[in-house]
Design an enzyme around this catalytic site. Structure first.
Site, PDB file in Angstrom:
ATOM      1  N   LYS A  42      -3.854 -10.447  -7.643  1.00  0.00           N
ATOM      2  CA  LYS A  42      -5.019 -10.872  -6.802  1.00  0.00           C
ATOM      3  C   LYS A  42      -6.397  -9.908  -7.161  1.00  0.00           C
ATOM      4  O   LYS A  42      -6.085  -8.794  -7.640  1.00  0.00           O
ATOM      5  CB  LYS A  42      -4.585 -10.744  -5.260  1.00  0.00           C
TER       6      LYS A  42
ATOM      7  N   LYS B 232     -10.525  -4.589  -5.185  1.00  0.00           N
ATOM      8  CA  LYS B 232     -11.364  -3.610  -5.601  1.00  0.00           C
ATOM      9  C   LYS B 232     -10.421  -2.451  -6.244  1.00  0.00           C
ATOM     10  O   LYS B 232     -10.930  -1.819  -7.260  1.00  0.00           O
ATOM     11  CB  LYS B 232     -12.207  -3.212  -4.477  1.00  0.00           C
TER      12      LYS B 232
ATOM     13  N   LYS C 112       0.873  -1.077  -0.092  1.00  0.00           N
ATOM     14  CA  LYS C 112       0.274   0.123  -0.088  1.00  0.00           C
ATOM     15  C   LYS C 112       0.961   1.225  -0.184  1.00  0.00           C
ATOM     16  O   LYS C 112       0.458   2.413  -0.638  1.00  0.00           O
ATOM     17  CB  LYS C 112      -1.145  -0.015   1.129  1.00  0.00           C
TER      18      LYS C 112
HETATM   19  N1  AQP Z   1      -8.501 -12.045  -4.526  1.00  0.00           N
HETATM   20  C1  AQP Z   1      -8.720 -12.544  -3.163  1.00  0.00           C
HETATM   21  N2  AQP Z   1      -8.787 -13.925  -3.065  1.00  0.00           N
HETATM   22  C2  AQP Z   1      -9.001 -14.374  -2.029  1.00  0.00           C
HETATM   23  N3  AQP Z   1      -9.482 -13.710  -0.931  1.00  0.00           N
HETATM   24  C3  AQP Z   1      -9.498 -12.616  -0.980  1.00  0.00           C
HETATM   25  N4  AQP Z   1      -9.924 -11.553  -0.332  1.00  0.00           N
HETATM   26  C4  AQP Z   1      -9.935 -10.217  -0.734  1.00  0.00           C
HETATM   27  N5  AQP Z   1      -9.480 -10.572  -1.908  1.00  0.00           N
HETATM   28  C5  AQP Z   1      -9.313 -11.857  -2.161  1.00  0.00           C
HETATM   29  C6  AQP Z   1     -10.482 -11.709   1.170  1.00  0.00           C
HETATM   30  O1  AQP Z   1     -11.447 -10.904   1.318  1.00  0.00           O
HETATM   31  C7  AQP Z   1     -11.645 -10.499   2.824  1.00  0.00           C
HETATM   32  C8  AQP Z   1     -11.845  -9.003   3.031  1.00  0.00           C
HETATM   33  O2  AQP Z   1     -10.791  -8.363   2.258  1.00  0.00           O
HETATM   34  P1  AQP Z   1     -10.504  -6.890   2.800  1.00  0.00           P
HETATM   35  O3  AQP Z   1     -11.376  -6.177   3.684  1.00  0.00           O
HETATM   36  O4  AQP Z   1      -8.887  -6.520   3.026  1.00  0.00           O
HETATM   37  O5  AQP Z   1     -10.733  -6.078   1.514  1.00  0.00           O
HETATM   38  P2  AQP Z   1      -9.998  -6.572   0.046  1.00  0.00           P
HETATM   39  O6  AQP Z   1     -11.507  -6.834  -0.789  1.00  0.00           O
HETATM   40  O7  AQP Z   1      -9.089  -7.570   0.208  1.00  0.00           O
HETATM   41  O8  AQP Z   1      -9.528  -5.409  -0.415  1.00  0.00           O
HETATM   42  P3  AQP Z   1      -9.199  -5.335  -1.954  1.00  0.00           P
HETATM   43  O9  AQP Z   1     -10.449  -5.689  -2.684  1.00  0.00           O
HETATM   44  O10 AQP Z   1      -7.966  -6.027  -1.997  1.00  0.00           O
HETATM   45  O11 AQP Z   1      -9.081  -3.812  -1.932  1.00  0.00           O
HETATM   46  P4  AQP Z   1      -7.794  -3.353  -2.343  1.00  0.00           P
HETATM   47  O12 AQP Z   1      -7.416  -3.748  -3.785  1.00  0.00           O
HETATM   48  O13 AQP Z   1      -8.028  -1.897  -2.174  1.00  0.00           O
HETATM   49  O14 AQP Z   1      -6.643  -3.759  -1.308  1.00  0.00           O
HETATM   50  C9  AQP Z   1     -10.285 -11.053   3.398  1.00  0.00           C
HETATM   51  O15 AQP Z   1     -10.391 -12.300   4.195  1.00  0.00           O
HETATM   52  C10 AQP Z   1      -9.443 -11.234   2.199  1.00  0.00           C
HETATM   53  O16 AQP Z   1      -8.366 -12.069   2.343  1.00  0.00           O
END
Ligand code: AQP
Length: 331
Positions: free
Chosen positions: A192, A195, A112
């Site tokens: 991965k 969002k 990040k």
């Molecule tokens: N690609 C993924 N594969 C498996 N698990 C995932 N998780 C997230 N992406 C994947 C799991 O979802 C839960 C919530 O995660 P978070 O609140 O950290 O948010 P996020 O969705 O992980 O955020 P993003 O989408 O990755 O947003 P950015 O791109 O802004 O960082 C967790 O249990 C996570 O492991």
């Protein structure tokens, strides 16, 4: 006595297949075996740029998504992190026990710091400590998460051990529970699904929306023409099939792709159909919940109340152990 689980998702946007396969699908399956606290972790969402009205809206949308996926408020607590003020209180206490060097090593902090280099705030650095507080505040013993969160769980184990060794046994050991969709790749086939990366398939998307994205997704790059034999093991579309398709479909794809009997378009159409079919009931319920804000808010209100009661007892114990139990302000 059932063991307790805590897990949460940041309300930074709509939920995608990574969140569903890496976290929520597991949450739902574990509801009978464990006492579960499932949270919308809005304080974590503040570590990246956000708009207040969108944050408010996203909390509600994520609550609707959890319910649509099968979170049962009769079995599990559905709560919003910021509604239980003890999360931040416990975070401060843990901050005072956590060496800075531990936090600087966390992979998500490093990532990040590169992707949002104009906003490397203290919250970003402290993310893993707040996450530790989230978990141990409910004396949880297991945390169902995607693979990306495992370093945070490891750090949480270190922090709670420090607390226990300094102030006496208080918090149980925790473990991460990682399911079949441990690391869902995005449509780019490398990163991965996330969002902030514009590589997601979202839970609310219908067949047409899914198809318009899947049709452009990266496959086995060595397969240029339909007549070229492909290798499912290096194809991201196949890795998604593994999570959504029946054994019969998988056999068809493996043989068809390896022998160049089916093309990528046919394989992708089958994937879009299978994802759409699994998500269809979730999508329908999601829109129903969106139209019942009073009902959903009441569930959140009740969940927050239960979480507060539980957390208050734990914090009483914590304050006594750390020596902050003067009682000057007791009513
Ligand atoms: N690609 C993924 N594969 C498996 N698990 C995932 N998780 C997230 N992406 C994947 C799991 O979802 C839960 C919530 O995660 P978070 O609140 O950290 O948010 P996020 O969705 O992980 O955020 P993003 O989408 O990755 O947003 P950015 O791109 O802004 O960082 C967790 O249990 C996570 O492991």
């Amino acid at each position: 006595m059932k063991k307790r689980i805590f897990s949460g998702i940041k309300p930074t946007g709509d939920l995608h297949l990574g969140n569903y396969l890496g976290a929520i699908k597991n949450w739902i399956a574990l509801q009978d075996e464990y006492d579960c606290v499932y949270s919308i972790v809005d304080l974590h969402a503040m570590t990246t740029e956000y708009k207040s009205n969108e944050l408010r809206e996203n909390v509600f949308k994520i609550a609707c998504n959890y319910l649509a996926c099968g979170l049962d408020p009769q079995k599990s607590i559905l709560m919003v992190q910021s509604s239980v003020k003890y999360h931040t209180e416990l975070c401060w206490i843990l901050n005072c026990l956590t060496p800075l060097s531990w936090l600087e090593r966390v992979p998500t902090f490093k990532e990040k710091s590169q992707t949002q280099d104009e906003n490397i705030n203290m919250g970003l650095l402290d993310y893993a400590v707040l996450m530790t507080a989230d978990i141990i505040l409910y004396k949880a013993e297991a945390v169902p998460v995607g693979e990306d969160q495992l370093p945070h769980i490891e750090l949480a184990r270190e922090i709670l051990r420090r607390f226990n060794s300094r102030f006496g046994d208080t918090f149980p050991e925790i473990k991460g529970i990682v399911g079949k969709g441990a690391r869902v790749k995005g449509l780019d086939g490398t990163d991965k699904m996330g969002k902030s990366l514009d590589n997601c398939l979202y839970l609310y998307e219908d067949y047409d929306m899914l198809w318009s994205k899947i049709s452009k997704a990266v496959t086995d790059t060595a397969r240029i023409k339909k007549t070229d034999p492909g290798n499912p093991n290096v194809c991201n579309i196949y890795s998604l099939h593994l999570l959504f398709s029946s054994t019969k479909d998988l056999e068809l794809i493996i043989t068809g792709c390896k022998n160049a009997e089916i093309g990528c378009i046919q394989c992708k159409k089958l994937l879009a159909t299978n994802i759409s079919e699994e998500l269809e009931p979730i999508r329908t319920k999601y829109y129903e919940f969106l139209n019942r804000p009073d009902f959903v808010n009441e569930i959140l209100f009740e969940g927050n109340k239960k979480a507060n009661l539980f957390a208050a007892d734990v914090m009483d114990e914590v304050y006594k152990k750390i020596g902050i139990d003067h009682g000057f302000f007791k009513k």
